[in-house]
Design a protein around this motif. Structure first.
Motif, PDB file in Angstrom:
ATOM      1  N   ARG A 380      37.343  41.794  46.910  1.00  0.00           N
ATOM      2  CA  ARG A 380      37.201  40.799  47.964  1.00  0.00           C
ATOM      3  C   ARG A 380      38.203  39.669  47.789  1.00  0.00           C
ATOM      4  N   LYS A 381      38.419  39.252  46.540  1.00  0.00           N
ATOM      5  CA  LYS A 381      39.395  38.203  46.246  1.00  0.00           C
ATOM      6  C   LYS A 381      40.806  38.669  46.592  1.00  0.00           C
ATOM      7  N   GLU A 384      41.271  38.453  50.410  1.00  0.00           N
ATOM      8  CA  GLU A 384      41.364  37.074  50.900  1.00  0.00           C
ATOM      9  C   GLU A 384      42.726  36.463  50.613  1.00  0.00           C
ATOM     10  N   LYS A 387      45.365  37.993  52.962  1.00  0.00           N
ATOM     11  CA  LYS A 387      45.294  37.511  54.344  1.00  0.00           C
ATOM     12  C   LYS A 387      45.763  36.065  54.477  1.00  0.00           C
ATOM     13  N   ASN A 388      45.443  35.235  53.486  1.00  0.00           N
ATOM     14  CA  ASN A 388      45.753  33.806  53.573  1.00  0.00           C
ATOM     15  C   ASN A 388      47.172  33.467  53.156  1.00  0.00           C
ATOM     16  N   SER A 474      45.049  46.433  53.398  1.00  0.00           N
ATOM     17  CA  SER A 474      44.608  45.154  53.958  1.00  0.00           C
ATOM     18  C   SER A 474      43.442  45.338  54.920  1.00  0.00           C
ATOM     19  N   ARG A 477      37.966  48.530  53.060  1.00  0.00           N
ATOM     20  CA  ARG A 477      36.842  47.736  52.555  1.00  0.00           C
ATOM     21  C   ARG A 477      36.246  48.397  51.321  1.00  0.00           C
TER      22      ARG A 477
END
Length: 507
Positions: A380-381, A384, A387-388, A474, A477
């Motif tokens: 999950r990290k 994130e 994406k950021n 990306s 999941r």
């Protein structure tokens, strides 16, 4: 050396399938899981034949030759021959044929070799580490010796795996797949020669004609059952004779010899009950086996989407090489188990071995659940940050905790599984016991492939066709998949703990 050869092929196979054979992530994972599953299930069939008709030494030799032939065939599929430069190098059919030949060889090699090694400790003198002269405790050193054998056997496996994962993944990514498959082939040939050189030091156990074989046991058991149903009485003349003989032998001075002879006697109903009582543990360990497959599939693909440079250098760590952290943790921590862990726990449990085999497996199952939780948080990290921050990627070193935790869980669960399935079956069926242990990973691999197919079908979007295992990391999941495995493994662990409250070890 066998583990070096196998891991040298299997650890980076998913990269070969995606980058060279152009398979999707999910297809490559399912291919690897199916192959590993077949490889791990095959010992059940071969072990039956080995226990019934063959001796273990002959089985080891024949299987190792077939094993080496499969590796040689695999190498030939990755090499472009000068006399046929236009031939298609990478064929799924030829690749599958060579891989499944390796499976056939390993199916007889691994369980027979491990059982053959444990047989060398039969009737062994007590080790000098034991100072207790009490005759009531003479069985404890023998049990400790067997436990130490399986522990250090796995230690040796991990040493070979470490070399296969770390060295071969780098060679395959840097110098090509031809050389990367040729080195494991030559190492397997060298191991066969070394095994032959030690022949005069081995203890060879010869089968007794009166013991029958596994297939005859099944037929005799069926006849006995049918006789009960049809005639309404137990057709047990043969077993009555056996019982009378044992009563007479009980008068002998050597009680250990009588007990061993009783163990080796044919009693199909008893053997069937012993095998059936292992099934609950076998089933509850399946989720651990599913997690066991992740380092060679999704953990490796996860690493390919992360920053792999060491500092400012251009050198990139091969994603598959991170699997070596599992074996490093085992190699480093395994000696500590006997040196520090067992003496410390012995103070509280007053158990000579520190903890029982069942407790050892349970601790490993718990650690595998924690590893899945950490893997889900890390994934999950990674998503994130991707994406950021666009081009900035999470370092591959963030995967180390989940790898190391799986390595520690292996020290407890895998070693415990080997000892459990070897000790809980009759003496003459111990190759079958080792095969039952390896079959857990075989069915776990098939279960992993099934889970991937079902989840892929349920999570595929009709508009974008993306799913949890999307080729675009990306959009994948994997974090949800890891949470799912953590939840199902926790359920298996709870069931295992409840079962252990009622389980009694076989005398």
């Amino acid at each position: 050396m066998e583990r070096f050869a196998f891991k040298g092929v299997a650890s980076n196979l998913v990269t070969y399938l995606t980058d060279v054979m152009y398979m999707s992530n999910s297809s490559a994972a399912k291919f690897v899981n199916t192959w590993v599953g077949f490889t791990s299930m095959l010992p059940l069939i071969v072990a039956t034949l080995a226990d019934s008709y063959w001796d273990r030494y002959t089985t080891i030799l024949a299987s190792s030759v077939l094993y080496a032939a499969g590796l040689l065939a695999l190498t030939s599929t990755a090499v472009k021959w000068p006399w046929n430069p236009t031939a298609k190098k990478h064929s799924i059919l030829s690749l599958s044929w060579s891989l499944y030949m390796i499976s056939l060889g390993q199916g007889g090699y691994n369980p027979s070799l491990q059982a053959f090694g444990a047989d060398q400790l039969e009737n062994e003198e007590e080790l000098p580490r034991t100072n207790n002269n009490n005759s009531n405790n003479t069985e404890e050193p023998k049990k400790d010796n067997k436990s130490l054998f399986f522990q250090w056997w796995y230690f040796g496996i991990c040493c070979g795996s470490l070399m296969g994962v770390s060295v071969m993944s780098y060679i395959q990514d840097t110098f090509g797949w031809g050389l990367g498959f040729a080195i494991p082939t030559f190492s397997m040939i060298a191991s066969i020669l070394m095994f032959l050189c030690g022949n005069r030091f081995y203890k060879h156990k010869h089968k007794r004609n009166e013991d029958g074989n596994f297939f005859e046991d099944i037929v005799r058991s069926i006849k006995s059952t049918v006789s009960k149903l049809v005639n309404g009485r137990n057709n047990g003349i043969e077993y009555t004779k056996v019982e009378l003989e044992l009563q007479e032998k009980a008068l002998c001075n050597n009680q250990d010899e009588v007990i061993q002879h009783e163990e080796e006697r044919v009693n199909p109903l008893r053997d069937a009950k012993i095998i059936l009582r292992l099934l609950p543990v076998w089933i509850m360990l399946l989720m651990f086996a599913v997690i066991f497959q992740l380092p060679v599939t999704f953990f490796t693909k996860q690493g390919m989407a992360m920053k792999r440079n060491i500092g400012n250098f251009k050198f990139e760590i091969p994603p598959a090489a991170l699997q070596s952290s599992i074996t490093v943790s085992i190699i480093v921590l395994m000696p500590w188990y006997d040196t520090f862990f067992v003496p410390l726990v012995r103070i509280f449990t007053r158990n000579e071995k520190g903890i029982s085999v069942m407790q050892r497996m349970g601790i490993g199952m718990f650690l595998s659940v924690i590893a899945m939780i950490i893997a889900a948080i890390t994934e999950r990290k990674r998503m994130e940050i991707g994406k950021n921050n666009g081009e900035q990627l999470l370092s591959i070193y963030w995967l180390l905790p989940q790898y190391i935790l799986l390595g520690i869980s292996d020290i407890f669960t895998v070693v415990g599984m080997q000892e459990y399935f070897y000790s809980e079956v009759p003496v003459r069926m111990r190759t079958m016991g080792i095969a039952l242990y390896t079959s857990i990973f075989g069915v776990g691999s098939f279960l992993s492939a099934l889970l991937i197919s079902v989840i892929e079908c349920l999570t595929t979007s009709k508009e974008t066709h993306d799913n949890w295992f999307s080729d675009d990391m990306s959009k994948a999941r994997l974090d949800k998949y890891y949470w799912f495995l953590a939840f199902t493994s926790a359920i298996s662990l709870v069931a295992f703990v409840i079962f252990c409250r009622f389980f009694r070890e076989r005398k």
